[in-house]
Design a protein around this motif. Structure first.
Motif, PDB file in Angstrom:
ATOM      1  N   ASN A 275       0.851  -1.095   0.038  1.00 33.00           N
ATOM      2  CA  ASN A 275      -0.037  -0.107  -0.134  1.00 33.00           C
ATOM      3  C   ASN A 275       0.900   1.234  -0.195  1.00 33.00           C
ATOM      4  O   ASN A 275       0.329   2.510   0.239  1.00 33.00           O
ATOM      5  N   ILE A 276       2.041   0.948  -0.092  1.00 33.40           N
ATOM      6  CA  ILE A 276       3.017   2.164   0.121  1.00 33.40           C
ATOM      7  C   ILE A 276       2.864   3.406  -1.249  1.00 33.40           C
ATOM      8  O   ILE A 276       2.705   2.750  -2.248  1.00 33.40           O
ATOM      9  N   ARG A 277       2.567   4.621  -0.760  1.00 30.87           N
ATOM     10  CA  ARG A 277       2.259   5.652  -1.643  1.00 30.87           C
ATOM     11  C   ARG A 277       3.543   6.666  -1.660  1.00 30.87           C
ATOM     12  O   ARG A 277       3.485   7.324  -2.495  1.00 30.87           O
ATOM     13  N   GLU A 278       4.096   6.854  -0.522  1.00 28.53           N
ATOM     14  CA  GLU A 278       5.393   7.700  -0.227  1.00 28.53           C
ATOM     15  C   GLU A 278       6.262   7.089   0.371  1.00 28.53           C
ATOM     16  O   GLU A 278       6.260   6.527   1.355  1.00 28.53           O
ATOM     17  N   VAL A 279       7.548   7.607  -0.091  1.00 27.06           N
ATOM     18  CA  VAL A 279       8.788   7.577   0.673  1.00 27.06           C
ATOM     19  C   VAL A 279       9.382   8.660   0.851  1.00 27.06           C
ATOM     20  O   VAL A 279       9.611   9.406  -0.098  1.00 27.06           O
ATOM     21  N   VAL A 280       9.642   8.892   2.060  1.00 31.79           N
ATOM     22  CA  VAL A 280      10.579  10.040   2.473  1.00 31.79           C
ATOM     23  C   VAL A 280      11.992   9.996   2.888  1.00 31.79           C
ATOM     24  O   VAL A 280      12.422   8.863   3.707  1.00 31.79           O
ATOM     25  N   LEU A 281      12.736  10.594   2.346  1.00 35.74           N
ATOM     26  CA  LEU A 281      14.241  10.375   2.540  1.00 35.74           C
ATOM     27  C   LEU A 281      14.748  11.398   3.460  1.00 35.74           C
ATOM     28  O   LEU A 281      14.639  12.727   2.899  1.00 35.74           O
ATOM     29  N   LEU A 282      15.380  11.130   4.408  1.00 37.08           N
ATOM     30  CA  LEU A 282      16.013  12.416   5.426  1.00 37.08           C
ATOM     31  C   LEU A 282      17.395  12.124   5.356  1.00 37.08           C
ATOM     32  O   LEU A 282      18.132  11.539   5.408  1.00 37.08           O
ATOM     33  N   GLY A 283      18.023  13.708   5.068  1.00 36.78           N
ATOM     34  CA  GLY A 283      19.140  13.923   4.953  1.00 36.78           C
ATOM     35  C   GLY A 283      19.340  14.922   5.993  1.00 36.78           C
ATOM     36  O   GLY A 283      18.903  16.144   6.214  1.00 36.78           O
ATOM     37  N   ARG A 284      20.642  14.496   6.908  1.00 38.30           N
ATOM     38  CA  ARG A 284      20.798  15.295   8.025  1.00 38.30           C
ATOM     39  C   ARG A 284      21.758  16.691   7.698  1.00 38.30           C
ATOM     40  O   ARG A 284      21.503  17.658   8.494  1.00 38.30           O
ATOM     41  N   ARG A 285      22.223  16.851   6.528  1.00 42.74           N
ATOM     42  CA  ARG A 285      22.706  18.024   5.933  1.00 42.74           C
ATOM     43  C   ARG A 285      22.128  18.450   4.918  1.00 42.74           C
ATOM     44  O   ARG A 285      20.987  17.947   4.432  1.00 42.74           O
ATOM     45  N   GLY A 286      22.527  19.629   4.086  1.00 41.06           N
ATOM     46  CA  GLY A 286      21.844  20.060   3.179  1.00 41.06           C
ATOM     47  C   GLY A 286      21.892  19.444   1.667  1.00 41.06           C
ATOM     48  O   GLY A 286      22.591  18.409   1.588  1.00 41.06           O
ATOM     49  N   PRO A 287      21.180  20.043   0.907  1.00 42.41           N
ATOM     50  CA  PRO A 287      21.332  19.423  -0.729  1.00 42.41           C
ATOM     51  C   PRO A 287      22.573  19.572  -1.243  1.00 42.41           C
ATOM     52  O   PRO A 287      22.927  18.662  -1.812  1.00 42.41           O
ATOM     53  N   ALA A 288      23.440  20.307  -0.892  1.00 39.93           N
ATOM     54  CA  ALA A 288      24.772  20.643  -1.331  1.00 39.93           C
ATOM     55  C   ALA A 288      25.492  19.206  -0.880  1.00 39.93           C
ATOM     56  O   ALA A 288      26.646  18.890  -1.519  1.00 39.93           O
ATOM     57  N   GLN A 289      25.479  18.715   0.447  1.00 39.54           N
ATOM     58  CA  GLN A 289      26.006  17.864   1.017  1.00 39.54           C
ATOM     59  C   GLN A 289      25.471  16.399   0.853  1.00 39.54           C
ATOM     60  O   GLN A 289      25.974  15.228   1.138  1.00 39.54           O
ATOM     61  N   ALA A 290      24.375  16.447   0.171  1.00 42.68           N
ATOM     62  CA  ALA A 290      23.552  15.034  -0.059  1.00 42.68           C
ATOM     63  C   ALA A 290      24.661  13.877  -0.517  1.00 42.68           C
ATOM     64  O   ALA A 290      25.661  14.077  -1.260  1.00 42.68           O
TER      65      ALA A 290
END
Length: 560
Positions: free
Chosen positions: A287-302
């Motif tokens: 039933n998964i509709r959404e996957v949330v990815l958490l990054g502790r730093r900013g987009p430049a450091q992804a």
């Protein structure tokens, strides 16, 4: 017209060695190679000879005029590298390897592990005619993370095993699967039958979050989930609750992106891959509709690579969601983005995603930056994640460190997968650095006759092809020690080793046993229009692979 390296680049630098004009960079001799996401062809220097495409083990190189619309951005990625590295004068020239002395008899080397690091080490060793290699792995199948880690929707990456199997067919090579060092053979046994032992055992333990609620049902390591959908025998019996609508992945590296794709990709598309049957059936009921990815730093450091981030836009029926407000950079990150074309491109891609309006009925992959979990919520099982907003501050050596701000929110979720890295585990009889999770070494040397390569040597970094340069360094050190007479000659040889294995592990899987397993899986795959149907039960794998008379079975199936 130039050739272009695309998403599935494995970084093993086979293309570098055959390029007649040295237009593929960074090379293994250059500093940037250790951290490069992929290799790049200089469009101004390429002479359109096609040698690189022929040598590429994962079929990632194409003429620019044959690129599909999905691949077109990779021409930009290749060219952008040379904007940042405009002067070829600083590149190190390619130099031939001098011929070694051949007056010390046959060098016998044991390699523990059968993943890419181990296979690259075997290839390097077998370039010499005075070497015998014995490879050991505790699983009944070879190739490590190529088989059990590469996502099933990346079949091109897995073709690197074809070059490994060519090495397997050498008379000087012996394969011993379902043999565990510490159970069936000891470290001392290996040294008694070989001049040297190379440990290429990877980093099999996952890192923990260290927050309340981490042990709740519904909280897992991404390692387990990846092994589960890839048919790893150790994880085939795991279950994951896919009855909810939201999954949270802690981390935003390439493994996290792999998991997010598998959870959101149309199941009919996955059914054409080698994904494990049990995972395919579970995903059909998801039933998964959404996957949330958490990054502790900013987009430049992804932590994800640009090619993998870019490829998400090709997912059918899936939106990639980025909050534009999270793309505002602090001054240090802004300077980094301005100075590094790869970071600038990463930010440009993130802004493109942020400006795309999601469609409510589609599945979505959501990127959250500067966000960390502080607690997993729930009583008997997981119900959500408590998050804290971070800010970046300058730490020691001018590095940027994520610091919590005290701004919290709760995010409902029924499944959390942590993807925050791996660490090695101790090898019996071999020194180990508990803090770093590696075997301490100098250029691959551990102690007399003992060497390491791959993640157990350098930590969990790089991609499959990174292991080639790593193995090359280790093997060079080993060969130098052998040629200098520093390695102790073993008391016994291949014949004695075979007898010992027959007494300790009579039902082990050898090369012909693996070939029987491989053919059984491929035959089942052909019947379903798939590359293979993986056998995930360990006992069944051993039954096929260790059956007496596998050579006769293999001759019937495949012309010799």
């Amino acid at each position: 017209m130039a050739y272009v390296i695309t998403q599935t680049c494995c970084n093993d630098a086979s293309c570098v060695a055959v390029c007649p004009v040295n237009c593929i960079h960074p090379t293994p001799e250059e500093r940037e190679f250790a951290t490069a996401e992929m290799l790049h062809i200089d469009p101004q220097t390429c002479i359109d000879c096609g040698a690189c495409a022929d040598a590429c083990p994962v079929e990632a190189i194409f003429p620019e005029d044959t690129l599909t619309p999905e691949q077109a951005r990779f021409a930009e990625l290749n060219a952008a590298y040379y904007t940042a590295h405009p002067t070829p004068d600083g590149w190190l020239p390619l130099t031939p390897t001098p011929a070694p002395p051949r007056d010390r008899g046959t060098l016998r080397v044991a390699i523990v592990g059968a993943g890419p690091a181990a296979c690259y080490a075997a290839q390097e060793l077998l370039e010499r005619s005075d070497v015998e290699v014995e490879m050991f792995d505790r699983l009944p199948t070879p190739f490590g993370l190529v088989r059990a880690g590469v996502a099933p929707d990346h079949p091109g990456t897995k073709t690197v095993t074809e070059s490994f199997e060519r090495s397997f067919r050498r008379d000087a090579f012996g394969l011993h699967l379902d043999v565990e060092i510490g159970r069936d053979l000891t470290h001392a046994d290996l040294l008694a039958h070989h001049h040297a032992v190379i440990y290429a055992v990877g980093a099999s333990a996952d890192r923990h979050l260290g927050i309340p609620g981490e042990d709740l049902p519904g909280s897992h390591a991404a390692t387990e989930f990846v092994g589960w959908y890839n048919g790893h025998p150790d994880y085939a019996d795991r279950t994951f609750d896919l009855s909810g609508t939201t999954v949270v992945i802690v981390g935003n590296g390439n493994v996290a992106l792999d998991v997010a794709r598998i959870l959101t990709t149309d199941v009919d598309e996955l059914a054409r891959t080698d994904i494990a049957d049990h995972a395919l059936e579970a995903l059909r009921r998801s039933n998964i509709r959404e996957v949330v990815l958490l990054g502790r730093r900013g987009p430049a450091q992804a932590a994800y690579s640009n090619p993998e981030f870019l490829a998400l836009r090709d997912l059918h029926g899936v939106d990639v969601v980025v909050d534009e407000s999270e793309l505002e950079l602090d001054p240090v990150s802004a300077r980094l983005a301005a100075a590094d074309p790869a970071v600038e491109l990463r930010m440009r891609l993130a802004r493109e995603y942020a400006q795309t309006r999601p469609i409510h009925w589609r599945k979505r992959i959501v990127f959250r930056y500067l966000t960390s979990p502080t607690e997993l919520l729930g009583d008997d099982r997981l119900t959500g994640v408590r998050l804290v907003r971070n800010e970046l501050i300058e730490g020691e050596k001018r590095t940027l460190v994520a610091r919590p701000t005290g701004d919290h929110e709760d995010l409902p979720a029924q499944l959390v997968l942590r993807s925050i890295g791996y660490r090695g585990v101790p090898v019996p009889g071999v020194p180990f650095d508990e803090r770093r999770g590696v075997v301490p070494n100098t250029g691959g040397r551990v102690e007399n006759g003992v060497y390491v390569t791959g993640w157990i040597k350098r930590g969990p970094s790089g991609v499959i092809g990174t292991n080639k340069a790593c193995a090359k360094e280790t093997v060079a050190a080993l060969l130098a020690d052998f040629d200098a007479g520093r390695l102790t000659a073993p008391a016994a040889g291949r014949r004695e080793l075979t007898r010992l294995l027959a007494s300790r592990r009579p039902n082990r899987v050898d090369l012909r046993g693996w070939q029987a397993i491989d053919e059984a899986e491929r035959a089942a795959g052909r019947a379903q229009g798939r590359p293979r149907v993986k056998i995930t039960d360990r006992a069944r794998l051993v039954e096929i692979g260790a059956r007496r008379g596998p050579a006769r079975l293999f001759r019937r199936l495949v012309p010799m």
